[in-house]
Design an enzyme around this catalytic site. Sequence first.
Site, PDB file in Angstrom:
ATOM      1  N   GLU C  82       3.817 -16.541  34.264  1.00  0.00           N
ATOM      2  CA  GLU C  82       2.857 -17.355  34.642  1.00  0.00           C
ATOM      3  C   GLU C  82       1.580 -16.791  33.842  1.00  0.00           C
ATOM      4  OE1 GLU C  82       0.081 -15.914  36.338  1.00  0.00           O
ATOM      5  OE2 GLU C  82       0.863 -15.531  38.361  1.00  0.00           O
ATOM      6  N   CYS C 114       6.818 -17.093  40.203  1.00  0.00           N
ATOM      7  CA  CYS C 114       7.272 -16.099  40.191  1.00  0.00           C
ATOM      8  C   CYS C 114       8.789 -15.907  39.740  1.00  0.00           C
ATOM      9  CB  CYS C 114       7.185 -15.096  41.298  1.00  0.00           C
ATOM     10  SG  CYS C 114       5.352 -14.884  41.699  1.00  0.00           S
ATOM     11  N   HIS C 236      12.702 -11.545  46.204  1.00  0.00           N
ATOM     12  CA  HIS C 236      11.241 -11.672  45.441  1.00  0.00           C
ATOM     13  C   HIS C 236      10.592 -10.940  46.286  1.00  0.00           C
ATOM     14  CE1 HIS C 236       7.898 -12.486  43.205  1.00  0.00           C
ATOM     15  NE2 HIS C 236       7.366 -13.218  44.035  1.00  0.00           N
ATOM     16  N   LYS C 241       6.320  -6.032  52.129  1.00  0.00           N
ATOM     17  CA  LYS C 241       6.698  -6.507  53.477  1.00  0.00           C
ATOM     18  C   LYS C 241       7.521  -7.746  53.674  1.00  0.00           C
ATOM     19  CE  LYS C 241       3.506  -8.245  56.075  1.00  0.00           C
ATOM     20  NZ  LYS C 241       2.067  -8.441  56.601  1.00  0.00           N
TER      21      LYS C 241
END
Lengths: 388, 134, 350
Positions: C82, C114, C236, C241
Amino acid sequence: MREVAVIGVGMTKFGELWDSSFRDIGLKAGMLAIEDAGLSGDEIDGMFIGNMASGRFIDQHHIGALIADYSGMASNHVPATRVEAGGASGGMAFRQGVMAVASGMHDMVIVGGAEKMTDVDDPSSNAIIDSTADQQWESSMGATMASLHAMIAKRCIHEGMATREEIAAVSVNSHANAVDNPNAQFRRATKIESVIRSSAVAEPLGMFDCAPISDGAAAVVLCPLEDAKKHTDKPVKVAAVSQASDTLALFQRNSILSFAATRVAAERAYARAGISAKDVSVAEVHDNYTISGILAAQDLGLFKKGEAGKAFLEGVTLTGGKMPINTSGGLKAQGHPIGATGVAQIVELTHQMRGTADKRQIAKPRYGLAQNVGGTGSAVTVSILEAI
Amino acid sequence: MASVAREWREIPGRYNTVGTKCGACGKIYFPARSLCPKCRRASVGKMERYDISEEGEVYTFSVVHDAPDANMRMKPYAVGMVKTTDGVLLTGQIVDIDPHRIEIGMPVRTVLRKIYEDGESGVIHYGFKFVPKW
Amino acid sequence: MVKVGIVSYGAYVPRYRITPEEIGKVWGVDGKGMGRGLYILEKSVPHPDEDVATIATEAARNMLARTSVPADRIGALYVGSESHPYAVKPTATIVATAIGASPRMTAADLEFACKAGTAGIQVSMGLVGSGMAEYAVAIGADTSQGAPGDALEYSASAGGAAYLIGKKDLIAVINKTVSYTTDTPDFWRREGQPYPTHAGRFTGEPAYFRHINAAAKMMMEDVGTQPSDYQYAVFHQPNGKFPTRVAAGLGFTEEQVQTGLLTPRIGNTYSGAVPIGLAAVLDVAKPDDRIFVVAYGSGAGSDAFDITVTDGILEYDRDAAPTVSKLIEDPVYLDYASYAKFKGKIVMQE
Ligand SMILES: [Zn+2]
């Protein structure tokens, strides 16, 4: 071939000449040289002008025509030729002038050198200087002219050829000598510590290891030696003018601790003059960076390899020393208007040979040697003047 | 805008340190040459492509403070001469290391990096630089 | 269908790092706490002379160093990112030339936030599986930007990995890939804008979690597996977290996820994230290890892969290029001022 003599010299002050244009300084140096030679100007039948980069410094190419025009030589349609060889432009213009007279093609030649550097900002002028290295494989890769010399210095220190203090001493020598030169850009002495502590440009070299950005012009008048006495009581004989080439890029050399082109040009010049290095009474060397002064003094055979640094450090090279180097103040302190530099060296040596160097005058001058370098030793001229 | 073509035709040398080897005397050259300076005419037609080694050691270097605009964001940066394992000297920047920790003899390898950009809207020029060996 | 898989791989992460604490200091934010919340300890920063082309080239060169496949047998090369250096002008041609794969080949740049790197793997699988190319290279790499002071600034980092896809001498077979794609604008960057924009909390449930969960479940249903069938899982990782949470929800353990979870130490490498995570797994994988991979790209979609490591990994010269842990073992930390200078965030006079 005819023997050639210098019969007149002139130069502007070197420095930041804000009020003067390229035309002004070129004209002034030429007028002074013609006046010094006792000529009207009409005797001149050929002109050579050393200039490195007017196209980039003042956006003006075709410098030959410009100088011929403004010096009045165009009204006599005198041929004017611009010579470019990076930092060696002036020395090479001088050699062209000598060859023109020696060959019999010309009888009265004026050789000028001029550069107007302060009309562009510092980054631009550095970029122009960097373009005398290999643009594609050195400058574009991030190697500046200062850093190329710094790399030489770094390796010299690594191999024990010179210490940092000895390298700095080249600057101290030039500054000390320049005090007595009214045309010098910096007429003040400096100290080893000041050089070493000066703001870093390309480590290990600092600001005081580098010649300044300067404006200035110099000129000399040449004629056949046999005619010289008609114009002046004190002609100086051109005993030799030689020139040698090497690779454009420093990294392509067998060694970077010595400039082969200087060695070869010196050998040729000594042979032509029929002398050896020990006969040299005074030398003007191309100390655009301090390390260059060390290399020059060794490559010219004035000192043995590894011993030049000590000589600079001990003051042997001062105007009053045993082997005076850069009595003018050299490029470091007299200034370095690139195209003018090689011609200014001849101006200084002419004064020395004829005994008109005033407070800078050395005792018993016999032979004066000038070494002028383009790029990182890619083109070198060595000229020898003889007192007669 | 600087010349695109001038840089474009040097891409083999810039990206991959492609040089030449003289078929007559065996000497390796970088950048590529079409004539061996030693053999001259004897080398005509015998200059072969030679991929210079990607590894070498620092021969000498300098930490540049007075930098061209292209390198403003990397000041001070190191530029060095590197002797490759082929014995060829190359000039390029040494990056990804504190410049003051570089030493002569330090092993390095070549990487591709941006060399300079032709302003905000021009072409980006890539070429080799050196980093410490893995 | 013929077996298609991974012949070689290589990764690259720039050497420089900045911590959330250092970034927070500038913006008056508890960066340390923020980093703890996102589970990002530090993020990688590219040197000023690095971009997606140079990162992709390093990764691809590392990939080639581990195999004897000559570069000129690569029939296709895709760089997913990107943050391509050019809006128009392919990164892929630069990389292909730098690794010696050009000119008898096809090349293109991909963009899918992504997941452009895994999209490249899928395209490569198609070309190789159909026989259109003997080998194809898929690279995911980014030098992602976070606007100064924005939440993204604490995570957006740089890195990439390259995969050589082929049919012979596989170190890992890709048993299957499935994707789940919808039109969900959770994160975007308009043409000509320097920094991306995100939809805040909308990037969570309806975007990241929904797509990954859907793709993961589709995959396990299709191949008839359950989480315990896998030694490793790579999700991903925009932060540390999300992947931990999505893994737990699907029934994967922390051990399965840990090896491929790099974000805590290098930040979110966007298109490079899952490719680097998978590379870290392949660095240590043994024959017959099964790897579950789900990428996510905003906008939005998820690509899932079911991968089995072959005996080929035993012969494979993994040591010919640095492992991911070697790549990140010796970082140099930047203060915010240097970081801003490196990333061109300081407006300079022309
Ligand atoms: Zn040869």
